[in-house]
Write a protein that holds these residues in place. Structure first.
Motif, PDB file in Angstrom:
ATOM      1  N   GLU A  88       0.875  -1.274   0.052  1.00 21.57           N
ATOM      2  CA  GLU A  88       0.066  -0.125   0.043  1.00 21.57           C
ATOM      3  C   GLU A  88       0.758   1.404  -0.029  1.00 21.57           C
ATOM      4  OE1 GLU A  88      -3.301  -0.289  -0.483  1.00 21.57           O
ATOM      5  OE2 GLU A  88      -2.854  -2.645  -0.554  1.00 21.57           O
ATOM      6  N   ASP A  89       2.152   1.194   0.307  1.00 22.00           N
ATOM      7  CA  ASP A  89       3.014   2.370   0.194  1.00 22.00           C
ATOM      8  C   ASP A  89       3.194   2.798  -1.165  1.00 22.00           C
ATOM      9  OD1 ASP A  89       3.850   2.989   2.729  1.00 22.00           O
ATOM     10  OD2 ASP A  89       4.572   1.063   2.975  1.00 22.00           O
ATOM     11  N   ARG A  90       3.637   4.100  -1.114  1.00 22.66           N
ATOM     12  CA  ARG A  90       3.878   5.073  -2.340  1.00 22.66           C
ATOM     13  C   ARG A  90       5.176   5.843  -1.996  1.00 22.66           C
ATOM     14  NH1 ARG A  90      -0.475   5.225  -6.278  1.00 22.66           N
ATOM     15  NH2 ARG A  90       0.022   7.350  -6.892  1.00 22.66           N
ATOM     16  N   VAL A  91       6.308   5.485  -2.782  1.00 22.50           N
ATOM     17  CA  VAL A  91       7.569   5.993  -2.112  1.00 22.50           C
ATOM     18  C   VAL A  91       7.712   7.065  -3.465  1.00 22.50           C
ATOM     19  CG1 VAL A  91      10.064   5.623  -1.849  1.00 22.50           C
ATOM     20  CG2 VAL A  91       8.130   3.979  -1.074  1.00 22.50           C
ATOM     21  N   LEU A  92       8.109   8.352  -3.126  1.00 19.01           N
ATOM     22  CA  LEU A  92       8.663   9.188  -4.119  1.00 19.01           C
ATOM     23  C   LEU A  92      10.023   8.949  -4.579  1.00 19.01           C
ATOM     24  CD1 LEU A  92       7.982  11.975  -5.841  1.00 19.01           C
ATOM     25  CD2 LEU A  92       9.066  13.176  -3.713  1.00 19.01           C
ATOM     26  N   GLN A  93      10.438   8.770  -5.719  1.00 23.24           N
ATOM     27  CA  GLN A  93      11.904   8.791  -6.362  1.00 23.24           C
ATOM     28  C   GLN A  93      12.217  10.313  -6.389  1.00 23.24           C
ATOM     29  OE1 GLN A  93      13.981   9.130  -9.394  1.00 23.24           O
ATOM     30  NE2 GLN A  93      15.243   8.742  -7.554  1.00 23.24           N
ATOM     31  N   PHE A  94      13.215  10.527  -5.543  1.00 26.06           N
ATOM     32  CA  PHE A  94      13.550  12.033  -5.416  1.00 26.06           C
ATOM     33  C   PHE A  94      15.099  12.196  -5.629  1.00 26.06           C
ATOM     34  CE2 PHE A  94      15.381  15.663  -3.080  1.00 26.06           C
ATOM     35  CZ  PHE A  94      14.528  16.531  -3.482  1.00 26.06           C
TER      36      PHE A  94
END
Length: 514
Positions: free
Chosen positions: A188-194
């Motif tokens: 369920e996680d959404r991880v920003l590619q920064f």
């Protein structure tokens, strides 16, 4: 000296884990790029298609490090083919790109939708277009043992040339599994590619995400330079995990304090690292309504594969109240896959399955930093540590002259080597100083006799920009009559800065912004 060991279990290969997730959850979004989703099934197909194009044993493959799904496709495709992934930033100067490809011994380069961005003298393989994607993995059996190199990244070196670090597949597998647990990632996680795709922090974002069934979000607003747009992006894309350079986090906290804006309620974990967290910013964070957000401070080296130590500084998993005041923030405890040793000088040594193989083509440099103690291999970090009664480590400075610029480890000798390569320069000393809350490089340069000094500072700037990435270009160049030396005859970088930084005659100094 005492050795602290975690639970050193063998982790399954990263591709096996990713492929299993893709087959069990084919329709789940693996990557969302500017609002458009790429499913796990399509990502797996795309990686397989590229692997087929690369063919057996492609060697080291140069890949343009751009913020787009095709970079992730290339990473997985190169690994699927049994090759070694080598990201190269296309905005780097051409001379730097060529030096990196040569040092990594790249035999192949990948081109994407924007064409051949790297322009290297290697075999060029195009990423397959969506309509050309076959569903099967390559027919040839790739070499994928645990000691097989997975990727090559670069650190700063004293010779002036890029220093390639070779990371094996067992290190990548062990770290991805450990970070998935540390971050408590779920599908369920959404991880920003920064992070820049040219540095190892990006793997902290990409690999744990894709090996836990979560979603990686890539979006142009992440790098807009506007904090309001950044926060709207986090809310719009329902980002649950951010992994930010500490310097960027410092500025974000400033913005939250000054503007009254709040972090979106979807955010549950904010990872920081790359340099020390400022006590003043920690105090500001403690006063903000951030109690539901884990603030995770991390430490690691390229040679030890991403994060090796971590601690919750604030939030629901912190051991106590949010830290504030003037005390240094700890880097935390070793992760389960890490072997840790602090020697009699206080230097942190790291062993275990996450260790790199060494520096490609540089046996002396490898022998100097990778040592064997009692039959076990360790990396000498060069970082001096102290341990508190709770077992937490705190960074107490470097044992050498290396610095952190924009969260990237820099050897000033590399910049000095390039400066003294200019025909008008006799000697140079490079050190770090703080400007606007950030560490920048400053250079003190002695011109050769009879060299025209009028525009030399600007000429040196152009010379360096044509050869080095931005974080290695000094923010200030000062022409000086002579360098300061120690009693033993070595150049005293700190002494040069003390003597010349406050000089009233600044006519030969150029302030530069990058």
């Amino acid at each position: 000296m005492s050795i602290i060991r975690g639970s050193l279990q063998v982790a399954p290969d990263l591709l096996d884990v990713f492929s299993d997730i893709a087959r069990r959850n084919p329709r789940r979004p693996a990557i969302v790029h500017n609002g458009r989703a790429l499913s796990y099934h399509r990502l797996l197909e795309s990686a397989n298609a590229l692997a087929r194009r690369l063919g057996p044993d492609p060697g080291t493959v140069a890949v343009p490090a751009v913020h787009a799904p095709e970079t992730v496709v290339a990473l997985l495709g190169v690994l699927t083919a049994g090759g070694t992934y080598c990201p190269v930033d296309p905005v780097f100067p051409a001379l730097r790109r060529q030096a990196m490809a040569a040092a990594a011994q790249c035999r192949t380069a990948v081109s994407g939708s924007s064409g051949d961005l790297l322009r290297l003298d290697t075999r060029l393989v195009e990423l397959p277009k969506p309509g050309e994607i076959p569903g099967d993995p390559p027919g040839h059996p790739p070499r994928t043992g645990p000691e097989q190199p997975a990727y090559i990244l670069f650190t700063s070196g004293s010779t002036g040339q890029p220093k390639p670090v070779v990371t094996p597949r067992r290190a990548v597998a062990a770290t991805a599994r450990a970070l998935g647990g540390l971050f408590r990632l779920t599908p369920e996680d959404r991880v920003l590619q920064f992070a820049s795709l040219n540095w190892d922090t990006c793997f902290e974002e990409i690999l744990p995400t894709l090996t836990t069934g979560a979603t990686l979000v890539m979006d142009r607003d992440a790098h807009s330079g506007s904090f309001p747009r950044f926060l709207r992006l986090v809310e719009r894309e329902r980002i649950t995990v951010l992994d930010l350079p500490t310097a960027f986090w410092h500025e974000l906290v400033h913005h939250l304090v000054d503007s009254g804006d709040r972090l979106p309620s979807c955010l549950r974990l904010l990872v920081i690292g790359g340099e020390a967290a400022g006590p003043a910013r920690l105090a500001d964070w403690a006063r903000l309504p951030t109690g539901a957000v884990r603030l995770l401070n991390t430490y690691g080296c390229t040679e030890t594969t991403q994060i090796t130590h971590a601690v919750d500084l604030a939030g629901p998993l912190a051991a106590g109240p949010a830290r504030s005041g003037t005390t240094r923030a700890p880097i935390g405890r070793a992760l389960p896959h890490v072997v840790e040793l602090i020697d009699d000088l206080g230097e942190l040594l790291i062993g275990g399955p996450a260790l790199a193989l060494g520096y490609l083509g540089l046996p002396e440099a490898t022998a100097a930093r990778f040592i064997t103690l009692d039959g076990e291999r360790f990396f000498r970090t060069g970082d001096r540590m102290s341990r508190d009664p709770d077992g937490l480590l705190t960074h107490q400075g470097r044992l050498d002259g290396e610095l952190k610029i924009r969260g990237i480890r820099v050897d000033p000798a590399e910049v000095e080597a390039h400066l003294t390569g200019h025909p008008a320069v006799s000697a140079a000393a490079v050190t770090g100083t703080t400007a606007a809350g950030r560490t920048i490089l400053v250079a003190y340069v002695v011109a050769r006799r009879h060299a025209p000094a009028g525009q030399l500072d600007r000429e040196l700037l152009s010379y360096l920009r044509a050869r080095l990435p931005g974080h290695l270009v000094p923010g200030r160049i000062t022409l000086v009559p002579r360098l300061v030396h120690t009693p033993s005859g070595k150049v005293d970088r700190a002494g040069c800065h003390l003597r010349y930084a406050g000089s009233p005659d600044r006519s030969k100094e150029t302030s530069l912004e990058h």
